[in-house]
Design a protein around this motif. Structure first.
Motif, PDB file in Angstrom:
ATOM      1  N   UNK A  19       0.860  -1.120  -0.131  1.00  0.00           N
ATOM      2  CA  UNK A  19       0.084   0.587   0.316  1.00  0.00           C
ATOM      3  C   UNK A  19       0.426   1.469  -0.102  1.00  0.00           C
ATOM      4  N   UNK A  20       0.153   2.232  -0.362  1.00  0.00           N
ATOM      5  CA  UNK A  20       1.249   3.606  -0.703  1.00  0.00           C
ATOM      6  C   UNK A  20      -0.238   4.829  -0.241  1.00  0.00           C
ATOM      7  N   UNK A  21      -0.154   5.514   0.667  1.00  0.00           N
ATOM      8  CA  UNK A  21      -0.762   6.251   1.607  1.00  0.00           C
ATOM      9  C   UNK A  21      -0.435   7.671   1.982  1.00  0.00           C
ATOM     10  N   UNK A  22      -0.847   8.601   2.437  1.00  0.00           N
ATOM     11  CA  UNK A  22      -0.085   9.968   2.306  1.00  0.00           C
ATOM     12  C   UNK A  22      -0.021  10.360   3.610  1.00  0.00           C
ATOM     13  N   UNK A  23      -1.047   9.123   4.931  1.00  0.00           N
ATOM     14  CA  UNK A  23      -1.011   9.538   5.928  1.00  0.00           C
ATOM     15  C   UNK A  23      -0.169   8.328   6.319  1.00  0.00           C
ATOM     16  N   UNK A  24       0.559   8.286   7.487  1.00  0.00           N
ATOM     17  CA  UNK A  24       1.300   7.425   8.614  1.00  0.00           C
ATOM     18  C   UNK A  24       0.007   7.015   9.171  1.00  0.00           C
ATOM     19  N   UNK A  25      -0.212   5.471   9.150  1.00  0.00           N
ATOM     20  CA  UNK A  25      -1.715   4.339   9.088  1.00  0.00           C
ATOM     21  C   UNK A  25      -0.894   3.389  10.382  1.00  0.00           C
ATOM     22  N   UNK A  26      -1.279   3.818  12.211  1.00  0.00           N
ATOM     23  CA  UNK A  26      -0.600   3.255  13.067  1.00  0.00           C
ATOM     24  C   UNK A  26      -1.001   1.292  12.427  1.00  0.00           C
ATOM     25  N   UNK A  27      -0.116   0.520  13.192  1.00  0.00           N
ATOM     26  CA  UNK A  27      -0.384  -0.856  13.300  1.00  0.00           C
ATOM     27  C   UNK A  27       0.202  -1.502  11.901  1.00  0.00           C
ATOM     28  N   UNK A  28       0.163  -0.655  11.266  1.00  0.00           N
ATOM     29  CA  UNK A  28       0.741  -1.289  10.222  1.00  0.00           C
ATOM     30  C   UNK A  28       2.095  -1.871   9.335  1.00  0.00           C
ATOM     31  N   UNK A  29       2.376  -2.903   9.181  1.00  0.00           N
ATOM     32  CA  UNK A  29       3.367  -3.111   8.336  1.00  0.00           C
ATOM     33  C   UNK A  29       4.441  -2.600   7.247  1.00  0.00           C
ATOM     34  N   UNK A  30       5.449  -1.554   7.872  1.00  0.00           N
ATOM     35  CA  UNK A  30       6.275  -1.015   7.277  1.00  0.00           C
ATOM     36  C   UNK A  30       6.900  -2.395   5.283  1.00  0.00           C
ATOM     37  N   UNK A  31       6.597  -0.956   4.461  1.00  0.00           N
ATOM     38  CA  UNK A  31       7.483  -1.534   3.274  1.00  0.00           C
ATOM     39  C   UNK A  31       8.198  -0.454   2.200  1.00  0.00           C
ATOM     40  N   UNK A  32       9.406  -1.065   1.942  1.00  0.00           N
ATOM     41  CA  UNK A  32      10.006  -0.689   1.254  1.00  0.00           C
ATOM     42  C   UNK A  32       9.287   0.718   0.027  1.00  0.00           C
TER      43      UNK A  32
END
Length: 333
Positions: A19-32
């Motif tokens: 996923x690419x978002x314009x807001x930081x979303x809590x609790x999700x696993x970050x990707x490159x």
């Protein structure tokens, strides 16, 4: 949505998607940020931090509809009350989601996004198989626990998590095919539990975040620490070895039982328990989905689980599921 102007982007991995978002979303696993993006998410809205989060408002309504545009039918989902609203739009091929919110919190937006209604829609539009199910790791394989809303999927999953079995996903089983094998994809490191299950299996609900739903559920955090003895998150996909369908609890039963179901009955159950089951796909996509679920029904052992309406019988239920799963895995090996 694709313009980089005035945006900082955030990247997350969930259900085998980037996923690419314009807001930081809590609790999700970050990707490159170099990963191939599968879903672009645009989130618009602000909140008054002095207001209660919508999780504490139980009197709200939910609706959905489709809107025909030049590039196909868009799905609209909306949660609203006198207090605020969350409105989501999914494009016709499931690779763009727009979120508008009023008087809510980003953690509530996250809760809706990762649920079967939203990402489930997006994945099915992209041709990814999705079940309304929880997924647990048993050895190097995955088992899916399927059931109606309120059937006890998360409670059963939590009982297995307490025993040390890692959890791949809660509420959504995303399945990707590789040849004749279907791989269950990891979700995010949290499990949703009702308070009675928390008291029985985890401890106190104090300090656990309440979920945006008119349900008495909270989040239990899962760990990625390999040496942890319980409440672990499985962050890599695993081959699907079996599916367990939880039947309604029965007052007259004293012990749980497990029995196989025919391929025809299994297929009907899989179709009935798809994520975002309200979504009607185009005919060619319906046919593709039916064919894939038919393959699962004929190649993956599917069991019917009967159990008493008694939380004290959870240990026996876990024993029955694990014993059956291990017998299946012994044959595979």
């Amino acid at each position: 949505m694709d313009s980089n102007r005035n945006y900082q982007f955030y990247y997350y991995q969930i259900y085998g998607l980037t996923l690419r978002t314009n807001r930081a979303l809590p609790s999700l696993v970050s990707a490159s940020s170099d990963a191939l993006v599968n879903v672009y998410i645009e989130i618009n809205g602000e909140t008054d931090q002095e207001l209660l989060p919508m999780a504490f408002i139980v009197d709200y309504s939910y609706d959905w509809h489709t809107e025909n545009k030049s590039d196909g039918a868009y799905i609209h989902l909306c949660y609203h009350s006198d207090y605020g609203k969350l409105a989501l739009e999914i494009n016709s091929i499931g690779n763009k989601i727009k979120v508008d919110w009023e008087n809510s919190r980003l953690k509530e937006v996250t809760a809706l996004l990762v649920g079967g209604g939203v990402l489930g829609c997006a994945m099915r539009l992209q041709g990814i198989l999705c079940l309304h199910a929880n997924v647990v790791a048993v050895g190097q394989y995955a088992i899916a626990i399927v059931g109606e809303k309120g059937a006890g999927k998360s409670t059963t999953t939590a009982a297995l998590a307490k025993r040390g079995y890692p959890i791949l996903s809660d509420d959504v089983a995303a399945l990707k095919q590789d040849g004749n094998t279907f791989f269950a994809q990891p979700g995010y490191p949290r499990l949703r539990l009702c308070e009675s299950a928390i008291h029985t299996l985890y401890g106190s609900e104090k300090g656990l975040e309440k979920i945006f739903q008119p349900l008495n559920k909270r989040y239990v955090e899962l760990t990625t620490e390999r040496n942890a003895s319980a409440w672990k998150f499985q962050s890599e996909p695993l081959s699907l070895a079996a599916i367990y369908i939880l039947e309604p609890r029965q007052e007259e039963l004293t012990n749980p039982s497990i029995e196989p179901v025919s391929a025809v009955t299994a297929l009907m159950n899989l179709m009935m328990h798809r994520s975002a089951n309200f979504l009607k796909l185009e005919r060619k996509n319906q046919a593709r989905e039916w064919e894939a679920f038919s393959q699962i029904a004929s190649s993956v052992p599917i069991r019917r689980v009967k159990r008493p309406n008694d939380l004290s019988k959870l240990p026996e239920l876990c024993d029955a599921i694990i014993n059956d799963a291990e017998s299946i895995l012994a044959i595979r090996v």
